[in-house]
Design a protein around this motif. Structure first.
Motif, PDB file in Angstrom:
ATOM      1  N   ILE A 126      -2.012 -82.075 -19.155  1.00 56.10           N
ATOM      2  CA  ILE A 126      -1.807 -81.785 -20.583  1.00 56.10           C
ATOM      3  C   ILE A 126      -0.767 -82.741 -21.157  1.00 56.10           C
ATOM      4  CG2 ILE A 126      -0.899 -80.081 -22.221  1.00 56.10           C
ATOM      5  CD1 ILE A 126      -2.280 -77.922 -20.394  1.00 56.10           C
ATOM      6  N   ASP A 127       0.302 -82.998 -20.419  1.00 55.91           N
ATOM      7  CA  ASP A 127       1.312 -83.963 -20.875  1.00 55.91           C
ATOM      8  C   ASP A 127       0.677 -85.329 -21.118  1.00 55.91           C
ATOM      9  OD1 ASP A 127       3.506 -82.334 -21.046  1.00 55.91           O
ATOM     10  OD2 ASP A 127       4.485 -83.076 -19.241  1.00 55.91           O
ATOM     11  N   MET A 128      -0.183 -85.762 -20.200  1.00 55.18           N
ATOM     12  CA  MET A 128      -0.866 -87.047 -20.363  1.00 55.18           C
ATOM     13  C   MET A 128      -1.779 -87.031 -21.585  1.00 55.18           C
ATOM     14  SD  MET A 128      -1.697 -87.920 -16.362  1.00 55.18           S
ATOM     15  CE  MET A 128      -2.944 -89.101 -16.807  1.00 55.18           C
ATOM     16  N   ASP A 129      -2.455 -85.909 -21.799  1.00 53.40           N
ATOM     17  CA  ASP A 129      -3.343 -85.790 -22.955  1.00 53.40           C
ATOM     18  C   ASP A 129      -2.545 -85.786 -24.257  1.00 53.40           C
ATOM     19  OD1 ASP A 129      -6.019 -85.497 -24.033  1.00 53.40           O
ATOM     20  OD2 ASP A 129      -5.497 -83.415 -24.490  1.00 53.40           O
ATOM     21  N   PHE A 130      -1.421 -85.081 -24.265  1.00 54.61           N
ATOM     22  CA  PHE A 130      -0.566 -85.096 -25.456  1.00 54.61           C
ATOM     23  C   PHE A 130      -0.162 -86.538 -25.770  1.00 54.61           C
ATOM     24  CE2 PHE A 130       1.514 -80.849 -26.716  1.00 54.61           C
ATOM     25  CZ  PHE A 130       0.351 -80.149 -26.512  1.00 54.61           C
ATOM     26  N   LYS A 131       0.337 -87.236 -24.765  1.00 51.93           N
ATOM     27  CA  LYS A 131       0.798 -88.610 -24.965  1.00 51.93           C
ATOM     28  C   LYS A 131      -0.344 -89.499 -25.460  1.00 51.93           C
ATOM     29  CE  LYS A 131       3.495 -92.207 -22.782  1.00 51.93           C
ATOM     30  NZ  LYS A 131       4.255 -92.618 -21.615  1.00 51.93           N
ATOM     31  N   ALA A 132      -1.532 -89.364 -24.880  1.00 54.24           N
ATOM     32  CA  ALA A 132      -2.698 -90.166 -25.281  1.00 54.24           C
ATOM     33  C   ALA A 132      -3.099 -89.893 -26.728  1.00 54.24           C
ATOM     34  CB  ALA A 132      -3.878 -89.889 -24.346  1.00 54.24           C
ATOM     35  N   ASN A 133      -2.733 -88.714 -27.227  1.00 55.72           N
ATOM     36  CA  ASN A 133      -3.063 -88.340 -28.606  1.00 55.72           C
ATOM     37  C   ASN A 133      -1.881 -88.506 -29.556  1.00 55.72           C
ATOM     38  OD1 ASN A 133      -5.939 -87.129 -28.908  1.00 55.72           O
ATOM     39  ND2 ASN A 133      -5.205 -86.447 -26.895  1.00 55.72           N
ATOM     40  N   GLY A 134      -0.873 -89.265 -29.118  1.00 59.52           N
ATOM     41  CA  GLY A 134       0.276 -89.559 -29.976  1.00 59.52           C
ATOM     42  C   GLY A 134       1.233 -88.397 -30.152  1.00 59.52           C
ATOM     43  N   LEU A 135       1.156 -87.408 -29.262  1.00 61.14           N
ATOM     44  CA  LEU A 135       2.047 -86.244 -29.329  1.00 61.14           C
ATOM     45  C   LEU A 135       3.148 -86.376 -28.287  1.00 61.14           C
ATOM     46  CD1 LEU A 135      -0.749 -83.538 -29.558  1.00 61.14           C
ATOM     47  CD2 LEU A 135       0.670 -84.387 -31.441  1.00 61.14           C
ATOM     48  N   GLU A 136       4.237 -85.727 -28.541  1.00 61.63           N
ATOM     49  CA  GLU A 136       5.359 -85.744 -27.600  1.00 61.63           C
ATOM     50  C   GLU A 136       5.005 -84.936 -26.354  1.00 61.63           C
ATOM     51  OE1 GLU A 136       9.030 -86.882 -26.283  1.00 61.63           O
ATOM     52  OE2 GLU A 136       8.183 -87.441 -28.227  1.00 61.63           O
ATOM     53  N   PRO A 137       5.009 -85.583 -25.170  1.00 65.70           N
ATOM     54  CA  PRO A 137       4.732 -84.818 -23.954  1.00 65.70           C
ATOM     55  C   PRO A 137       5.889 -83.856 -23.662  1.00 65.70           C
ATOM     56  CG  PRO A 137       5.163 -87.124 -23.426  1.00 65.70           C
ATOM     57  CD  PRO A 137       5.208 -86.994 -24.914  1.00 65.70           C
ATOM     58  N   LEU A 138       5.582 -82.762 -22.988  1.00 67.66           N
ATOM     59  CA  LEU A 138       6.592 -81.747 -22.679  1.00 67.66           C
ATOM     60  C   LEU A 138       7.102 -81.951 -21.258  1.00 67.66           C
ATOM     61  CD1 LEU A 138       4.544 -78.796 -24.136  1.00 67.66           C
ATOM     62  CD2 LEU A 138       6.429 -79.993 -25.240  1.00 67.66           C
ATOM     63  N   ARG A 139       8.363 -81.758 -21.068  1.00 66.99           N
ATOM     64  CA  ARG A 139       8.941 -81.865 -19.721  1.00 66.99           C
ATOM     65  C   ARG A 139       8.815 -80.484 -19.068  1.00 66.99           C
ATOM     66  NH1 ARG A 139      11.107 -86.544 -17.493  1.00 66.99           N
ATOM     67  NH2 ARG A 139      12.272 -85.018 -16.328  1.00 66.99           N
ATOM     68  N   THR A 140       7.855 -80.357 -18.162  1.00 69.69           N
ATOM     69  CA  THR A 140       7.631 -79.055 -17.532  1.00 69.69           C
ATOM     70  C   THR A 140       7.748 -79.130 -16.017  1.00 69.69           C
ATOM     71  OG1 THR A 140       5.228 -79.412 -17.487  1.00 69.69           O
ATOM     72  CG2 THR A 140       6.130 -78.236 -19.408  1.00 69.69           C
TER      73      THR A 140
END
Length: 147
Positions: A126-140
């Motif tokens: 999900i973090d990778m998908d967020f980043k690929a979509n220009g969203l801030e990835p979450l540190r989980t």
């Protein structure tokens, strides 16, 4: 073992809640992230039900609306804590049929750890998908959680 699993499920709850909160705040959640988080919810639910010897109400691949994630996540967490609180034998072997109808046998400990491990893996996707979509990835990751 109870304390260990309760700590891991606290971590899991915290990280999933971060994703739920971030996704709820978005106007549009990436479709792949919806599928990935739905997989986290489904897998957690299914393994809880396998341990409890109940029929799951969700299936692998089933998509959930973002608005329902919090309730499903809370129910999964509550059921996992019930399992860990009531168990005296984490080495207990549990037999179940997988989604293909194959008979499998694993210890409760392995099944509980699978929930945590697989959830961590999907959160990274999900973090990778967020980043690929220009969203801030979450540190989980776990060590960030422990800060």
């Amino acid at each position: 073992m109870k304390v260990f699993f309760n700590q891991l499920f606290d971590y899991n709850f915290y990280c999933n809640k971060k994703i739920i909160e971030a996704s709820t705040a978005l106007d549009v959640v990436p479709q792949n992230s919806i599928a990935l988080f739905s997989d986290i919810l489904n897998m957690h639910h299914i393994y809880n039900e396998r341990i409890a010897k109940r029929e799951p109400k969700y299936t692998f691949g089933q998509l959930h609306e973002v608005s329902t994630w919090g309730d499903i996540h809370y129910e999964n967490q509550r059921n996992s804590f019930d399992i860990t609180s009531e168990s005296e034998d984490f080495e207990k072997r549990i037999d179940y049929e997988d989604s293909k109808g194959e008979l499998l046998i694993h210890t409760m400990q392995d099944m509980l750890f699978h929930i945590i491990n697989e959830s961590t893996h999907y959160r990274a996707l999900i973090d990778m998908d967020f980043k690929a979509n220009g969203l801030e990835p979450l540190r989980t990751n776990y060590i960030t959680y422990k800060h």
